[in-house]
Design an enzyme around this catalytic site. Sequence first.
Site, short mmCIF file in Angstrom:
data_model
loop_
_atom_site.label_atom_id
_atom_site.label_comp_id
_atom_site.label_asym_id
_atom_site.label_seq_id
_atom_site.Cartn_x
_atom_site.Cartn_y
_atom_site.Cartn_z
CE LYS A 128 -5.06 24.44 -11.04
NZ LYS A 128 -4.84 24.37 -12.15
N GLY B 98 -13.10 13.43 -16.29
CA GLY B 98 -13.41 14.42 -17.07
C GLY B 98 -15.10 14.38 -17.41
NE ARG C 21 -10.40 5.03 -17.26
CZ ARG C 21 -10.00 6.20 -17.67
NH1 ARG C 21 -8.59 6.38 -18.28
NH2 ARG C 21 -10.56 7.27 -17.30
N GLY D 97 -10.41 10.82 -11.13
CA GLY D 97 -9.09 9.80 -11.13
C GLY D 97 -8.59 9.55 -9.78
P1 ADP Z 1 -10.20 14.04 -8.83
O1 ADP Z 1 -8.86 13.45 -9.75
O2 ADP Z 1 -10.53 13.06 -8.07
O3 ADP Z 1 -10.99 14.54 -9.79
P2 ADP Z 1 -8.50 16.35 -8.35
O4 ADP Z 1 -7.81 15.99 -9.56
O5 ADP Z 1 -9.59 17.45 -8.64
O6 ADP Z 1 -9.64 15.14 -7.86
O7 ADP Z 1 -7.75 16.60 -7.00
C1 ADP Z 1 -6.78 15.71 -6.45
C2 ADP Z 1 -5.56 16.34 -5.93
O8 ADP Z 1 -5.89 17.55 -5.13
C3 ADP Z 1 -4.62 15.29 -5.39
O9 ADP Z 1 -3.27 15.45 -6.03
C4 ADP Z 1 -4.30 16.12 -3.90
O10 ADP Z 1 -3.21 15.77 -3.50
C5 ADP Z 1 -4.81 17.59 -4.07
N1 ADP Z 1 -5.01 18.32 -2.96
C6 ADP Z 1 -6.18 17.91 -2.27
N2 ADP Z 1 -6.31 18.59 -1.13
C7 ADP Z 1 -5.03 19.49 -1.03
C8 ADP Z 1 -4.84 20.51 -0.33
N3 ADP Z 1 -5.32 20.73 1.06
N4 ADP Z 1 -3.71 20.87 -0.61
C9 ADP Z 1 -3.10 20.61 -1.96
N5 ADP Z 1 -3.39 19.91 -2.81
C10 ADP Z 1 -4.43 19.16 -2.26
MG MG Z 2 -7.32 14.47 -10.64
#
Ligand code: ADP
Ligand code: MG
Length: 396
Positions: free
Chosen positions: A199, A377, A37, A354
Amino acid sequence: MAIKSITDLDLQGRRVFIRVDFNVPLTPARGVADATRIRESLPTIKYAIERGARVILASHLGRPKGKPNPEYSLMPVAAYLAEALGREVVLADEPVGDGAKKVVADLREGGVALLENLRFSPGEEANDEQFARALASYADVYVNDAFGTAHRAHASTVGMIKFVSAKGAGLLMEREVKFLSRLLGEVERPFVAIIGGAKVSDKIEVLENLLGRVNALLIGGAMANTFLKAKGGQLGRSLLEDDKLALARAFLRKAEDRGIEVVLPRDVVAAAGIKAESGKVVSAMNVPEDLAALDIGPETARSFADVIAKAKTIFWNGPMGIFEIPAFAEGSTAIAKAMAEATGKGAITIVGGGDSLAVLAKTGLAGKMSHCSTGGGASLELLEGKVLPGLAALAS
Ligand code: ADP
Ligand code: MG
């Protein structure tokens, strides 16, 4: 929204307040752990220096909750920045007050000052008028380059702007908005989105807004488990949201009505827990009772890569598995590689989030994307179709 660029503003000799996003992870020894960043904001800062501005930088770092706390001092950032710019960066010992005022008053043309962590004052997040006026009193010109905070209406991103006569977007902010809003307008097709992560509830609004725009939607990660269960799958001990099954079902129905392909994993890598050395490839609809799906399987990774290879515009947010553990990182790595190859063939590839950027950092492929968003976000809210307060406040 008509927003001026920093390149439209007269900066010579003026006090140019640049809201940057220096909210970077720190190492236990209080060094900068990931400077992405900071690096991304350098072009804007250098531009202002070269134009003879008196540069005042301001950012938050972490969550000090409105109180000074040395743990969240911007000191390590100031040190990194001085090194990167090859010039002195004076750190004020507070965001506003006599110390900050003096640092600003002492600035010469081309000089750089950094205010201490904005969230050391409760006025920042509360968008308090008095705090906003104090920040504005340091500025002849206001520039926002902190895309990662543009979805927050805080004193430094919104409140202070009406008290400054000239305002505009920094170069990073412009680049972020240009790439991300391109996804909401006319795109080269096929347009494919890959959405993963933990989620459904975090990302349902993005899914809904993208549904009307993409040609195909590939879903992986824990979020896919909820969709698979909604379709009648047995998911064993996989992480999923039981209270979102109806939502997932409604979403899949809507996609079908509109003729949009939603691709879910066919196979997954399952294990008893994250301590497992390796997983077992099983059918995504039939995960054994004592196992959890922790990554997409090799067949799914291949089929996702095939769809990506044919696409002209690709957006990715959210890892395909628990990429933090090497045994469950292959699915996410496969997506990163497929996107890197697509970029090489002329596709527009955009990554936000992230954890998704952490996948790219691990695989060394960040430089192979058309655009990596510094705002997790903020990028999602923009793609949800929301108006970001930090952008609205820049419009005249
Ligand atoms: P981003 O930060 O890229 O938006 P998220 O915060 O939504 O992504 O999700 C990332 C998290 O989701 C990671 O910590 C990863 O370990 C978890 N994750 C991905 N697939 C699974 C899974 N099948 N079971 C449990 N956790 C998962
Ligand atoms: Mg995340």
